[in-house]
Design an enzyme around this catalytic site. Structure first.
Site, mmCIF file in Angstrom:
data_model
loop_
_atom_site.group_PDB
_atom_site.id
_atom_site.type_symbol
_atom_site.label_atom_id
_atom_site.label_comp_id
_atom_site.label_asym_id
_atom_site.label_seq_id
_atom_site.Cartn_x
_atom_site.Cartn_y
_atom_site.Cartn_z
ATOM 1 N N GLY A 1 0.853 -1.190 0.000
ATOM 2 C CA GLY A 1 0.000 0.000 0.000
ATOM 3 C C GLY A 1 0.885 1.234 0.000
ATOM 4 N N VAL B 1 3.743 -1.292 3.780
ATOM 5 C CA VAL B 1 3.276 0.054 3.467
ATOM 6 C C VAL B 1 4.469 0.924 3.096
ATOM 7 C CG1 VAL B 1 2.038 2.091 4.318
ATOM 8 C CG2 VAL B 1 1.319 -0.187 5.055
ATOM 9 N N LYS B 2 4.252 1.698 2.042
ATOM 10 C CA LYS B 2 5.301 2.621 1.604
ATOM 11 C C LYS B 2 4.824 4.037 1.874
ATOM 12 C CE LYS B 2 7.135 4.224 -2.795
ATOM 13 N NZ LYS B 2 7.520 3.813 -4.135
ATOM 14 N N THR B 3 5.692 4.820 2.501
ATOM 15 C CA THR B 3 5.291 6.187 2.805
ATOM 16 C C THR B 3 6.508 7.105 2.807
ATOM 17 O OG1 THR B 3 3.855 7.486 4.247
ATOM 18 C CG2 THR B 3 5.484 6.090 5.348
#
Ligand code: R5P
Length: 296
Positions: free
Chosen positions: A172, A202-204
């Site tokens: 995500g 998760v990539k942020t």
């Protein structure tokens, strides 16, 4: 048919040794099925528990991005130093040799170009095709607070459902719109939503107070690099992200737009996998880049 077991040697059942039952090494990932874990285990190094993912999927909405005009020339030399490649299936099939034994994370969303409203994405790949090319994960963006927030959330949940059927993890990606504040409060909200909705990773973006972001997210977080920074600054960002709980980087422009991309990815590896201090990694970058006069 093998021959019958007629060996006279005494059988050994090692009855004094209980069978090992180790937990899977990645945060929040113990309850997945074998294939799902195996795919994650190809993206993340099981020794360090981290990954250096090389992101070059930018063309799916902005065409030939600077540094990606010819991925065959600029990206292939970097691939041996990445743990995983994040790319589109188009570039995978047209330019990446199948003999390159690297984990791949496939961009699975798309729709609008940079000329239109970016949050208006849809799922743009069938899960069957991800399996066909032996991908280790698929990725979609969630535009929390964006014009098409719900649609992008449904893209994620639909992809998670399709992925769970075949053992395919979903990455995500938290997309931050132009007018949105990139702070810990927002990133905590967006990353936690991705995890709650089923993203396995998760990539942020890295933000101040990042340790609160990783603490509140029950699955591994990798950071995007964002716009090109001076190399030392990019290494400092990666170091701080790792120190504050990130499980690696999914970095693009700060590697492929570097003056010396191979030297840069090698330096990033040292920071991510060996906890090397950014200043020391920068020295390594200079040594490998042969750019002694390079300014940080
Ligand atoms: C964005 O379109 C893609 O998801 C990229 O993979 C992501 O932004 C990471 O690349 P960069 O480090 O260049 O920000």
């Amino acid at each position: 048919m093998p021959e019958a077991d007629v060996s006279k040697a005494e059988k050994n059942y090692y009855t004094d040794q209980p069978q090992k039952n180790e937990a899977f090494f990645l945060k929040g990932s113990n309850n997945y099925d074998w294939g799902f874990k195996n795919r994650l285990g190809r993206i993340f190094n099981c020794e360090s528990g981290r990954t250096v993912m090389l992101a070059f999927d930018h063309g799916y909405f902005q065409g030939p991005t600077t540094g990606l005009e010819r991925p065959d020339i600029t990206i292939l030399p970097l691939a041996p130093f990445a743990d995983a490649l994040m790319l589109t299936r188009g570039i995978l099939r047209s330019l990446i040799p199948p003999s390159l034994a690297k984990a791949t994370v496939l961009r699975a969303s798309g729709g609008p170009s940079i000329l239109k409203e970016l949050s208006n994405e849809h799922i743009a790949m069938n899960m069957e095709d991800a399996v066909r090319v032996n991908a280790c994960a698929v990725a979609t963006q969630v535009f929390v607070g964006g014009e098409n927030e719900t649609q992008s959330v449904m893209n994620l949940t639909n992809l998670v459902d399709a992925g769970n059927r075949v053992g395919m993890p979903v990455l995500g990606v938290t997309a931050v719109g132009k007018d949105m504040v990139r702070d810990a409060k927002y990133i905590r909200l967006a990353t936690r939503m991705c995890a709650e909705l089923g993203a396995a990773v998760v990539k942020t973006y890295f933000v101040p107070e990042f340790e609160t972001v990783t603490a509140a997210c029950p699955v591994p977080i990798v950071i995007a690099g964002g716009k090109k920074l001076p190399e030392l600054d990019a290494l400092k960002m990666a170091y701080e992200a790792i120190r504050q709980g990130a499980a690696g980087v999914d970095m693009g422009r700060n590697i492929f737009q570097s003056e010396a991309p191979v030297a840069m990815i090698k330096a990033v590896r040292k920071v991510v996998h060996d906890n090397m201090k950014p200043e020391q990694a920068f020295e390594l970058f200079l040594a490998h880049a042969n750019l002694k006069k390079h300014k940080a």
